[in-house]
Write an enzyme that holds these catalytic residues in place. Structure first.
Site, PDB file in Angstrom:
ATOM      1  N   TYR A 131       1.602  -1.159  -0.214  1.00 26.05           N
ATOM      2  CA  TYR A 131      -0.419   0.012   0.156  1.00 26.05           C
ATOM      3  C   TYR A 131       0.609   1.403  -0.252  1.00 26.05           C
ATOM      4  CZ  TYR A 131      -4.872  -1.444   0.630  1.00 26.05           C
ATOM      5  OH  TYR A 131      -5.966  -2.116   0.718  1.00 26.05           O
ATOM      6  N   LYS A 188       2.391 -15.174   3.228  1.00 26.19           N
ATOM      7  CA  LYS A 188       2.121 -16.237   1.496  1.00 26.19           C
ATOM      8  C   LYS A 188       4.323 -16.863   1.318  1.00 26.19           C
ATOM      9  CE  LYS A 188       1.416 -17.579  -2.600  1.00 26.19           C
ATOM     10  NZ  LYS A 188       0.259 -18.689  -2.554  1.00 26.19           N
ATOM     11  N   ASP A 191      -3.745 -18.285   0.633  1.00 23.77           N
ATOM     12  CA  ASP A 191      -4.655 -18.817  -0.577  1.00 23.77           C
ATOM     13  C   ASP A 191      -5.443 -19.496   0.491  1.00 23.77           C
ATOM     14  OD1 ASP A 191      -2.200 -19.849   0.057  1.00 23.77           O
ATOM     15  OD2 ASP A 191      -2.390 -20.630  -1.934  1.00 23.77           O
ATOM     16  N   ASP A 222      -7.221  -6.626   3.898  1.00 26.87           N
ATOM     17  CA  ASP A 222      -7.871  -5.686   3.110  1.00 26.87           C
ATOM     18  C   ASP A 222      -9.037  -6.907   2.208  1.00 26.87           C
ATOM     19  OD1 ASP A 222      -9.311  -3.714   1.737  1.00 26.87           O
ATOM     20  OD2 ASP A 222      -8.262  -4.386   0.450  1.00 26.87           O
ATOM     21  N   ASP A 260     -12.377  -8.200   4.375  1.00 25.30           N
ATOM     22  CA  ASP A 260     -13.805  -8.415   3.348  1.00 25.30           C
ATOM     23  C   ASP A 260     -15.163  -9.797   3.257  1.00 25.30           C
ATOM     24  OD1 ASP A 260     -13.422  -5.595   2.763  1.00 25.30           O
ATOM     25  OD2 ASP A 260     -14.612  -6.552   0.784  1.00 25.30           O
TER      26      ASP A 260
HETATM   27  C1  IPM Z   1     -10.421  -0.565   3.713  1.00 30.50           C
HETATM   28  C2  IPM Z   1     -10.692  -0.594   1.946  1.00 30.50           C
HETATM   29  C3  IPM Z   1      -9.503   0.832   1.268  1.00 30.50           C
HETATM   30  C4  IPM Z   1      -8.076  -0.441   2.072  1.00 30.50           C
HETATM   31  C5  IPM Z   1      -9.369   1.220   0.275  1.00 30.50           C
HETATM   32  C6  IPM Z   1     -10.607   2.730   0.689  1.00 30.50           C
HETATM   33  C7  IPM Z   1      -8.732   1.808   0.503  1.00 30.50           C
HETATM   34  O1  IPM Z   1     -10.799  -1.055   0.987  1.00 30.50           O
HETATM   35  O2  IPM Z   1     -10.315   0.700   4.821  1.00 30.50           O
HETATM   36  O3  IPM Z   1     -10.771  -2.045   3.504  1.00 30.50           O
HETATM   37  O4  IPM Z   1      -7.956  -0.602   1.104  1.00 30.50           O
HETATM   38  O5  IPM Z   1      -7.255   0.053   3.143  1.00 30.50           O
HETATM   39 MG    MG Z   2     -10.855  -2.829   1.928  1.00 29.41          MG
END
Ligand code: IPM
Ligand code: MG
Length: 350
Positions: free
Chosen positions: A136, A186, A218, A242, A246
């Protein structure tokens, strides 16, 4: 009087943040709120996604309640002007290297998850994501190869101090829970990950009471779907965290349920709290967004930055009670609007 910076941002950010603020206000804690634009809203207000006044407010505040950033209207701008740049700059400027992302299944939401109820039963994970390093924040850019082809590049790296401090948070978190820590990397391919694994093993010596395992990312993605309830604490880098957070959100029923805390240390000073969902431009302004992640983020703010554990628990209990009584936004298969869901949590607040 504690000062809370409210940065609603873009898309559904303002809608969900309004509900989180209502819940905080209902606690009569004598909090002071100050609002400022960020992301696309910051760009519209002052030509940059993170206006200097917004950053100054975040630094001055005891805690930051953040909505979401991201707006398709600004996708074509140069990277430093895009809404997301504000979030990354805030994390970096405030030194928020710890990102706590709890994924728990609230009773009654078993059917909201696309996974079978018996698979998600007992889900209670905390993802400890490193937040200000990794690919990042490495050098990135465009160049031309010798063959004259356009090439994009992003530099991935971690130094040992960066890994050590986040590993310590992972172990400390595991120590306070079921004493199981899974470090995700990884290392079979990436040198950055091999260093990560070496350092995590070195830190492990200080925590004999914690059972440490390592998993390739993975495989972790697969196990999160196969047997998510077996995880306790996961510690991982910025990019993998990240993605996996999700994914974990769907085990918990909806991405609209997952809060997060970004911290610079255990004191929680300057901590930033945001739902892990994004700005969801497709449903913005329609009252369809689930405010629970934002409301639960406010609870984390009380816990980590203001030392108000009892109030944090009250909010979490109110969310649970509202859900148990059947309150649901569309993402959970219901038909309540964002503010009606806020009403349901408020009336469950004892
Ligand atoms: C998160 C989001 C952010 C990230 C984006 C919006 C930059 O996806 O907080 O998970 O990738 O960290
Ligand atoms: Mg995110």
């Amino acid at each position: 009087m504690p000062l809370i910076a409210v940065l609603p941002g873009d898309g559904i950010g303002p809608e969900v943040t309004t509900q989180a603020r209502r819940v905080l206000e209902a606690l009569n804690l004598d909090l002071q709120f100050e609002e400022a634009p960020v992301g696309g809203a910051g760009y519209l207000a002052s030509g940059v996604p993170l206006p200097p006044e917004t950053l100054a407010l975040a630094k001055r505040a005891d805690g930051v309640l953040f909505g979401a950033v991201g707006d398709p209207r600004f996708e074509a701008l140069e990277r430093r002007l895009r809404p997301e740049a504000a979030l990354l700059a805030l994390r970096r400027e405030l030194g928020l290297f710890v990102n706590l992302r709890p994924a728990t299944l609230f009773p009654g939401l078993e059917d909201a998850s696309p996974l079978k109820p018996e698979v998600v039963d007992g889900l209670d994970i905390v993802i400890v994501r490193e937040l200000i390093g990794d690919v990042y924040f490495g050098e990135k850019g465009r160049r031309t190869t010798q063959e004259g082809l356009r090439q994009g590049y992003d530099w991935m790296s971690y130094d040992e101090a960066e890994v050590e401090r986040i590993a310590i948070v992972g172990f400390e978190m595991a120590k306070r829970r079921k004493r199981k820590l899974c470090s995700v990397d990884k290392a079979n391919v990436l040198e950055t990950s091999q260093l990560w694994r070496d350092v995590v093993n070195e830190v492990a010596v200080r925590y004999p009471e914690v059972a440490l395992t390592h998993m390739y990312v993975d495989n972790a993605a697969m196990q999160l779907v196969r047997r998510p309830a077996d995880f306790d604490v996961i510690v991982t880098g910025n990019l993998f965290g990240d993605i996996l957070s999700d994914q974990a959100s769907m085990c918990a029923g909806s991405i609209g349920m997952l809060p997060s805390a970004s911290l610079a240390d255990w004191s929680g000073a300057n901590g930033m709290y945001e739902p892990i969902h994004g700005s969801a431009p497709d449903i913005a302004g329609q009252g369809k967004a689930n405010p629970c992640a934002a409301i639960l983020s406010a609870a984390m703010l009380l816990r980590h930055s203001l030392g108000e554990e009892a109030c944090a628990l009250r909010i979490e209990a109110a969310v649970a009670k509202a859900l148990e009584a059947g309150a649901r936004t569309p993402d959970l298969g219901g038909s309540l609007t964002t503010s009606e869901m806020g009403d349901a949590v408020l009336s469950a607040l004892t």
